[in-house]
Design an enzyme around this catalytic site. Structure first.
Site, PDB file in Angstrom:
ATOM      1  N   TYR A   1       0.874  -1.241   0.202  1.00  0.00           N
ATOM      2  CA  TYR A   1      -0.411  -0.256  -0.030  1.00  0.00           C
ATOM      3  C   TYR A   1       0.490   1.260  -0.234  1.00  0.00           C
ATOM      4  CZ  TYR A   1      -3.997  -2.987   1.188  1.00  0.00           C
ATOM      5  OH  TYR A   1      -4.888  -3.951   1.369  1.00  0.00           O
TER       6      TYR A   1
ATOM      7  N   PRO B   1     -16.557  -2.915   2.343  1.00  0.00           N
ATOM      8  CA  PRO B   1     -17.548  -3.372   2.223  1.00  0.00           C
ATOM      9  C   PRO B   1     -18.422  -2.166   1.751  1.00  0.00           C
ATOM     10  CG  PRO B   1     -15.908  -1.808   3.768  1.00  0.00           C
ATOM     11  CD  PRO B   1     -15.394  -2.419   3.373  1.00  0.00           C
TER      12      PRO B   1
END
Ligand SMILES: NC(=O)c1ccc[n+]([C@@H]2O[C@H](COP(=O)([O-])OP(=O)(O)OC[C@H]3O[C@@H](n4cnc5c(N)ncnc54)[C@H](OP(=O)(O)O)[C@@H]3O)[C@@H](O)[C@H]2O)c1
Length: 319
Positions: A45, A195
């Protein structure tokens, strides 16, 4: 007890969207002020600029005085990355960047099928014996591969996976039948990533190009992956349907998605939602939604109906 929240960091770093350490520090403070202490990162990341998120986390000394607990994932998504010596090199560099002797959870981020899983698992076990992490996690592995880790752990007395990061949201529910029965049987916690389907529920329109530089930008590795997962007629229709019922109740799609995961999905005590954001405003809004209670019954029924209609087009549970 509500399902736990873990703060993601795939947009963090000078080449990500949260570009400065000051902005990230404010995000961490906001998350902490809501009573949350669990952080997630990875070697990778932000995508294309490995190490930047870990460097911010290390410079901010996030685990000092037990303020946060920190999980990370070893270098993955490259052939050979899970050879024993490569895993060791990755972890050594990561702990150095994070300025810690050990992390809470160390993950294999995604299967490296060019190396035998036995070799990778053995290397992980050696690092576990050296005290480099407390819990072993796996992410994106197929059901039979998860069982392989459990079997090797039993056979050789190696550390067993105790959590799994996988795709799970209102339009991606295959984990419920393909993975969750295995997790329940073998005490593996399920941590749901994406999500909000990386923004698909709010930021993407059927006939408009996705925002440049966003999670669906087709010029990036992630963008191609996300488009492959979500850009299907049935899924666009599902989001439109959701928008209609949400409008009746004044509840936006992202709120439906987060409240459904927290209160109506198959996540339970010990499981968690990985919270995404690309700026502090989004995080603030998502924490607000996550703090709201269960959804009206009619919306829950529509979410289930939508799933029945799209499940054959939905993304796979694992890579
Ligand atoms: N293990 C794995 O392979 C894996 C894979 C994916 C993620 N993860 C972890 O899970 C975390 C969460 O996943 P994710 O980033 O995919 O979560 P997500 O919440 O599904 O997607 C985040 C994206 O959704 C959009 N978004 C979020 N909140 C919003 C809001 N309130 N309003 C409008 N748009 C909003 C933003 O898109 P824009 O950038 O377009 O604004 C943001 O970048 C990651 O940070 C990472 O730590 C792990």
């Amino acid at each position: 007890m509500p399902v736990d929240l873990i703060l993601g960091s795939n947009n963090v770093g000078p080449n990500g969207k949260v570009k400065t350490i000051e902005d990230f520090s404010a995000i961490l403070d906001l998350f902490h002020s809501h009573g949350n202490i669990h952080l997630d990162t990875a070697y990778l990341y932000p995508a294309g600029h490995p190490g930047q998120a870990e460097t911010f986390l290390g410079d901010l000394q996030v685990t000092k005085d037990g303020k946060f607990i920190l999980d990370t994932k070893v270098r993955s998504f490259e052939d050979g990355a899970h050879a024993a010596d490569e895993i060791c090199k990755s972890v050594e560099a990561q702990l150095k960047r994070l300025k810690v002797d050990k992390v809470h959870t160390l993950y294999l981020h995604a299967p490296d099928r060019t190396v035998s899983f036995e070799e990778s698992h053995k290397a992980i076990n050696e690092l576990y014996k050296q005290g480099k992490f407390e819990r072993f996690g796996i992410s994106n592995y197929q059901p039979d591969e998860v069982l392989g880790f459990v079997e090797r752990a039993n056979k050789y007395g190696w550390v067993a996976p105790s959590c799994y990061e996988g795709l799970y949201n209102i339009c991606s529910r295959r984990a419920e039948t393909e993975l969750l029965p295995i997790f329940r049987e073998h005490n593996i916690a399920f941590y749901a990533y994406s999500p909000l389907a990386s923004g698909f529920f709010s930021n993407i329109k059927r006939n408009e190009p996705p925002p440049a530089g966003g999670p669906f930008d087709p010029t990036t590795f992630n963008g191609q992956y996300n488009q492959g997962w979500f850009f299907k007629d049935a899924l666009f229709t599902a989001v439109e349907e959701l928008g209609k019922v949400g409008e009746e109740y004044g509840i936006p799609n992202n709120a439906i998605a987060l409240r459904w995961l927290r209160h109506h999905s198959q996540l339970t005590d010990g499981d968690a939602i990985l919270v995404g954001y690309s700026n502090i405003g989004q995080l603030k809004q998502n924490l607000e939604y996550l703090g709201q209670g269960p959804l009206p019954q009619q919306i829950v029924e529509v979410v289930d109906k939508i799933w029945d209609a799209i499940k054959d087009d939905a993304p796979e549970a694992a890579m």
